[in-house]
Structure formats: structure tokens, C-alpha cells
Design an enzyme around this catalytic site. Sequence first.
Site, mmCIF file in Angstrom:
data_model
loop_
_atom_site.group_PDB
_atom_site.id
_atom_site.type_symbol
_atom_site.label_atom_id
_atom_site.label_comp_id
_atom_site.label_asym_id
_atom_site.label_seq_id
_atom_site.Cartn_x
_atom_site.Cartn_y
_atom_site.Cartn_z
ATOM 1 N N ASP A 161 0.846 -1.191 0.000
ATOM 2 C CA ASP A 161 0.000 0.000 0.000
ATOM 3 C C ASP A 161 0.881 1.240 0.000
ATOM 4 O O ASP A 161 2.015 1.201 0.479
ATOM 5 C CB ASP A 161 -0.860 0.037 1.269
ATOM 6 C CG ASP A 161 -2.086 -0.854 1.145
ATOM 7 O OD1 ASP A 161 -2.458 -1.170 0.014
ATOM 8 O OD2 ASP A 161 -2.644 -1.230 2.185
ATOM 9 N N ASP A 208 -5.537 -3.656 4.498
ATOM 10 C CA ASP A 208 -6.087 -3.219 5.780
ATOM 11 C C ASP A 208 -7.593 -3.347 5.877
ATOM 12 O O ASP A 208 -8.147 -3.304 6.962
ATOM 13 C CB ASP A 208 -5.683 -1.767 6.066
ATOM 14 C CG ASP A 208 -6.157 -0.808 4.976
ATOM 15 O OD1 ASP A 208 -6.776 -1.272 3.996
ATOM 16 O OD2 ASP A 208 -5.915 0.403 5.108
ATOM 17 N N ASP A 266 -9.864 -6.397 1.309
ATOM 18 C CA ASP A 266 -8.517 -6.892 1.000
ATOM 19 C C ASP A 266 -8.333 -8.350 1.402
ATOM 20 O O ASP A 266 -7.321 -8.963 1.057
ATOM 21 C CB ASP A 266 -7.456 -6.045 1.727
ATOM 22 C CG ASP A 266 -7.370 -4.638 1.175
ATOM 23 O OD1 ASP A 266 -7.609 -4.478 -0.035
ATOM 24 O OD2 ASP A 266 -7.090 -3.708 1.946
#
Length: 1003
Positions: free
Chosen positions: A440, A689, A693
Site C-alpha cells: 500500500d 487493511d 482486501d
Amino acid sequence: MPNIEFDLENGLGGEKKDGAGSRGHSIYDTNQFETGDEYQNLVRYISNYREGRRKSVASILPEDEAVKKPWWKFWARRGVAPGMDPNTFEVPDDWLITELRQGLRSSEIEGRRKRAGWNELTTEKENMFLKFLSYFTGPILYVMEIAVVLAAGLQDWIDFGVIIAILLLNAGVGWYQEKQAADVVASLKGDIALRATVVRDGSEQDIKARELVPGDIVIIEEGQVVPADARLICAYDNPEAFEEYKQLMAEEEGEEPKEKKGGEDGDEEEDHHHGVSLVACDQSAITGESLAVDKYMGDTTYYTTGCKRGKAYGIVTANARASFVGRTASLVQGAKDQGHFKAIMNSIGTALLVVVVLWILIAWIGGFFHHLNLATPMDSSNNLLHYVLILLIVGVPVGLPVVTTTTLAVGAAYLAKEKAIVQKLTAIESLAGVDVLCSDKTGTLTANQLSIREPFVSEDVDVNWMMAVAALASSHNIKSLDPIDKVTILTLKRYPKAREILEQGWKTEKYTPFDPVSKRITAVCICDGVRYTCAKGAPKAILNLSNCNEETAALFRAKASEFARRGFRSLGVAVQKNDEPWDLLGMLSMFDPPREDTAQTIAEAQFLGLQVKMLTGDAIAIAKETCKMLALGTKVYNSDRLIHGGLSGTTQHDLVERADGFAEVFPEHKYQVVEMIQQRGHLTAMTGDGVNDAPSLKKSDCGIAVEGASEAAQAAADIVFLAPGLSTIVSAIKIARQIFQRMKAYIQYRIALCFHLEIYLVTSMVIINETVRTDLIVFLALFADLATIAVAYDNAHFEARPVEWQLPKIWIISVMLGVLLAVATWIMRGSMFLPSGGFIQNFGNVQEVLFLEISLTENWLIFVTRGGQTYPSLQLVGAIFGVDVLSTLFCVFGWLSGPSYETTPSTPSQFIDNNGRTSVVTVIVVWCYSIGVTIVIAIVYYLMNQIAWLDNLGRKKRSRQDTTMENILAHLAKVAIEHERDDVKGTSRFHLTARATEAEMDE
């Protein structure tokens, strides 16, 4: 006008008086039907009944009722009655009737918890006794258990006791170390437990969120995480609206299901909200919605979502496992198998078993030629069954599964200290082998803290006045500031004069938060009797407010375009004095800067053989700007190019493999990226998170839930990080490689030990009709395991490339080391046939001298296989030194030496001590010889690792492509099977057709 402190948007319910009704009881509670008026019970039944909703069976059964287990299943837990299992429990309707001011009574909590379970997403706890017994299972341990039976049959009670001690030692140490490591991880998890404010026994209490039960009245307020699925009741400062809530619930119960109008598909159903918004919740982790969602009376707030605005009462409707997040997490929680690691251990164990059977066969053939008996003489090791017992003990590394598991468990404790919770021990092996890290951007590569660059200020405008206006047009609720408002206000630290402006007696008359329609925030403020309307928002929206000349507007647009190209987020600022025209003040440029250590960490990751790919939901301009600042490369693509870019097959796989990152990524894109990288032979780690996901975290070889991840993401991940930043992940990869190195060193060492004694003992049995006594053999096995359990605490190096088991290389090196050790032992034994006695000085015992030489060279071999890049730990040195001292004492005092063997040729008897003792001089000679042997083996080991083809033997090709198969699968993905029916002929057929595009499917 009074100062309203920016809370007007919270919305309050109507003026209603508090009701005095009490909580109802279960309509199926037969005790209630036996007391009270008949018609009262009937009315209660009618009131609580709901059409089409199945009642929980739990309310029919007594609390303590449980299914009895069969008498013979003494190990099983007591059965649970239908409806009493927390995993399948459905909350009874009457549980959700709780008085607002009183809440639940403490006496009710335990009964509800027994039925509904704890409010947490957890895996079932392991039975510690069964866990201990599991250390006695497996191919290797079964063979040692056979050896126990064989020793008992031969009435060799010393061997019988020592083998059992070895088994218990390995099981005890392994169980204790793994439990200790698990306790460290559990305590770390406990430190981050959610908390909740609940109304119980008429007062507000602060408790752990896991202690909530359905029916609890909770207080949900901004800045907090919603502790359970809860139905909103009313605003915190308007408890009188509870009566209105009860009326709303009664109306919903009486509503008939609405029929759809003809021709409507029901997709565009109008939302009917009651009253005003009570709270706003961030549901981005669940639904992907970037904006906070307004919640009204009767709406459900979801477990683990964040409350961004407002404060309200809610009633818990489901515990964590039955919540929306819990049900999602359960879909991705698979069985906890041992995976690749267990397969490797089983393959090594099976291979060693096959080898030991072959050696037993050779030893028996030699024994037949030497006319040995099956089991006699009983006090001698020179018989066929003792040969079997000896070779089973030396050829099967009983400590292998335990030492490797202990190493992983201790490694998990090390990772816990680095704020990384290992959910599955085998994830450490996966993390050590990862070569592609999909990360990310926000919060991992960047600080997740917006910062304002040098602002653009319009001509003749004071920058301090502009910054003051921007601060006025912001929320001032410092308890829970929006990130943009927070950075706007905190930037005033750099502008002291702007702070002075704010100290001139301002009062806020009206505050209107940001909304996606106007795309701006406005605040009406009064200072010295003058009314100022301050605005902050999207540059285009702010520009439309003002009537500036075309030159100023063109400059403003050009600056906004420049900021956008550089990936900055722009905010225009304007102000209106009384009813005068709007004055365009300027523009703020915001950017989420990379962490200070990210660029260095990425360089370090690349040195470790890791390819870092950035996946972000931000625009491509922001993604490219971030990549430039981090030296990640600029091959960043829009995620639409993955799905709708017309690419397929090998071309699509090449794009993903070579890309440095993807922008505007959704969770489904993450899954696709992981899948394609894995198809190219890479081991992939994925960070995430949110609930969405979870599939990609589960799909990746090592799923990483980053700091602040939802519980669903944590449940799907292999490793959960509690500290932010990429440096934490890279540090964890280094530690994982160190753990892998310890396991690899031990496995090489243990295989070499097996071959050492198998080669020497079998050749000795066949050639000179001699073996090392069984009593000494079991102590050799015990000492080997005692010493090397400490390898879990050794200092290890990490390789600068992703690690792999490379089993062919391990076997070649281990067998070579075993051969060298066997040759060294034969040299010592052969010297004793010389007239001078060879290594025996003054006096000695053949069995004890061999025992000491074997013990020393084998113990010191771990220093060779561990490598010389780091110094050994004090624990490892101390353990091995202690075992060496014990071995020396055995040799000096002749413990368990037994009678001498008649060998062919015979050993000169003038140097042999019949009491089994050995002179100190002989012991010193053996120590010196063993040191020399270890040095020679270390040189050979070093040279073998320098051979290029051997160093790469067994390594998988990471970037492999199968062009034909990739293209075939891509074409098949564009094909669908269509079913057609001919109503006239009454026939039907299936045929292939082109798959509809997403746009066509949406239509």
C-alpha cells in the site's frame, strides 16, 4: 448569535419522554406461560412474533442443558444443545428490547455470553494436552516409538529409559517453547484490544469490547471504533427520543413486505431515513466508500468501522462472529495446515527412513556372514535386533521436527518484539522466500499525514489572511478532526500572524461541512460586528464563487493543473465580507509525503532481492510523484489498463510483472495482480487493511495486515503488523531469513549426523564385526538433541536474496559432511590396530574413545553448518560445551563402556583398560584430533558453497512464463456458455459465445 461549536450537523431527535416499559422475556419461555394472566401471555406472544423470521431455538432450552457425550469419549468436550452453539446462535428478538437508561443487569450478562459467545473474531483454542501429544506423532517419532518397544523386548532397560527421555525431552521443550512464544503474541494482541462504553445497571461503564453481549446499550461517538454491530437508537444528548425509536421499531414489525411495481427491477429502491443523521461512519474498509456514511435512527453501524461524527446510543444486535465483518472473515478462514514446511519435513523424514532400512539390510547381511544370532547374547549389542535398534536410533533424527518447530516458535517471539504478530508459524518460511512485495502507499510507503506545501497566493493578498480564512473554514472539533482540516489548522504553526488574526474575538455563526455536491466547506463567522463567509474546497468550486477577471482565473486554473500533474491535492480558499463580492485568496497544495526512512528502506529491500510494487487507490499523478520521490521507477499504470485495457495473456502478465505500481486500485485488482505474479513463479507478499482486501491477503503467499487493519483483514492475514511503515516489513523479512537460516543449518547438521553413524557403524559391523554399544548410542542421540535445541537462540545471518530449501543442495552437502565424519572416525578406529595403540596413550577403552570422538565432532559440526558470518550465541556455545564436558566424563570414567568386543583383526590388548577408563592424555589427543577434523570439514563446507552450480542447485526459476498456456487461458476467459431454449419445438441447446463485458452486464 451564540457560539455553536460546530456540532449542528450531529442532528437531534424529537422531543419525547422516556418510557418506563421493561425488557420483555422470550416468548417461548414456558415458565412465563405458567404465571400471570392467560391473555397477557397471548398478547406478549402476538407482540413479539415476526412474520417469516425463524425464532432462535436457544430461547426454548434451559441455559445449562447440553447434549451428553458417550461415556467412552472421555477426551471429548461436553456436547452443546442445538441453538446453544455460539457459532450458529441467532439472537432472540426479546434480547433486543433493553431500556436505554437502565441497560442490562449484570446478572444477565453471563447467561447471554454462554449462548452468544465472546464478542471477538478468534480461532478455536487448542487443547494443550492434545497439543503435547501431537509432539509424539509423525513418521520420525513413530520409528522412535518402535525403538522403545524393541528396547523393552530386548530387556535393554537403560536404552528403554533414555529413548523415552529423549522423546519426552523433545516434546516437553517443543511444547513449552511454542506455548511461551504463543503467550508473547497473545499478550501483544491483548494490548491492542478494543474498548467500549456501555450502559449497565443504570450507569455508564468502560469495558473491553470482547465483553459485549447482544442487547447491550453502547455509546458510539466520534473518534472511536464501533465495537459491535449495533442498531442506532437516538442521539446521546436526546435520550427522550427512545420512545420515538420504540415506535419506529413497532411500525417496522407491522409493515407488510412491499411488492415491486411492474417493470421495476428493484435496484433503485429509495432509502427512507427517520429523522436526522445521528452519526457518520467510515465504511471504506467494508464497502470501499471513500466518504463517511450518515446513519439514522434504526440504522445499523458495523463492527470495526470508525465513527467520524456524532454521538449516539445503540443496541448490540450481534456479536463479532455473527456480524457483517465476522461473516466475511469466516469465508476466508481456511484450515490451518502446515503447508509447504510440513511437506519438506515429511520428505526429509521419509527419505531418511528409506536410507536407514537399506543400512539395516546391509548390516543384517554382514551379520549373517559373521554368524550373529537374532537377539542373543542379551548383554551384548552384537546381535541382529540390537543392530536394528542402534540404526533406528542413529538414522532417525528424533529432534528434527521439534527443533525446527521450536526455532519457528522462538522466531515468532522475536517478530512479536518487532511488532509483527505471526498468526501461522509456517508464514515465517513464506516471508523468508518472498521476492515480490505489493505494498500500500498510504500509511506504509507514506506517513499518512498530509502536509501543505508553499501555497499559491493571489495578487495583493496576505498569505497570513489566507491561512486564517482556511482555518476558519475548518471543523474545530479537535477530538476528531478530518485529516484535511487537521493539517490546515496545524500549518498555522508556520504562520504566527495568522494565529494572531484568529485571536481577535471570532465567533462562528454557522458551519456547513463538506458535501460532494457543492464540493466545499463554508463557515459564517463574525468578528467586530462584521460577517465573513469563509469557503474552502475544490479549486473549480471555489473559482465559481468569485467574479475575478479572466487573467486571474486563468492563472488560478493553470496553478491547479500544475498541482494536479505533480500529484498534489489542491484546495481553493475564498472569503466574502458581508454582502460584498467573493474574494479569491489563493490555493493550498497538499501531499502525503513519503516516510523519512522509506527511500532507504526500499533501497535495502532491493538489495535483499525484493521487488517492491506500489498499489494505491490514489490518482495516477499522485502515484507517479510518490514513485519518483522514492526511486521506485515510473512504470506506474492505471488499474483500468489491467481490466479494460485490451491486454490479455502473456502481454497482460508481462505488464504486471514489469510494472513498478498501479494507481486507482480496487481490492479485486489486488487479487488479480497477486494471481498473475504467482503464475510467473514469484513468491508474493501483499499488504492490506480492509475487509475487501481479505481475498488478496489469503491468495498471496504471505498476507500482511498493516497497522490499523480491520479485524477481518487481520483474520485473513498470515502476519499482522502493529507498527506503521515499510521498514517494519523489511525488518521482519530479515528476521524471517535468519530463522530460515537456523532451520537450514540444523537440518544439514542432522542429516550429516545420520549418515556419519550409519556409514561408520554398518561398515564396522560388516568389516570388523564391531559396533558402538547401544547404551552409548542412545546417549549420543540425547546429547545431539540437548545441544542443538539451543540453535533456536543462535545468532544467524540473512541472505541477500530470497531463500529456498534447495533440497538437492542440502542432501549433497549433508551426505558429503557425513562421509567426512565417518572417514575421520575410521581413521581413529584404524589407528588403534597399530602396535603402538594409535590415539590411545597410556591406557584407554575403544568404546569410550570412539564415543568421545563421535560426540565432539558431531557437536561441533553445527558451528560449521551455521556459517561464519556471525558469532554463535552464548546459549549455543554453552549448551555444546556442557555436552562436551559430559562426553569427556563418560570417556574418562568409562561409564557404560561394557565388555570388549572380539574383532577381526583383534585390537592390541596392552593398551586396553578392562574397567573402561581412559587416560587424560588420550582425552586431550582426541580433543585435538576432533578440532583438526572440524577445521578440515569447515574448509570443505566453505569450498562447496563457493561452487556456482551447487550454490544454485534446487533454486526455482522465479520469472518463468508459459506463453502458450497464458494465451489459451486468456482466450477462454473471453468465452461463455450460453443456453438457448426453443419454446416452439420444446428443445434446448448449449453453445459457446463471447462473454459480455462489464459495461454490458451493468446495463
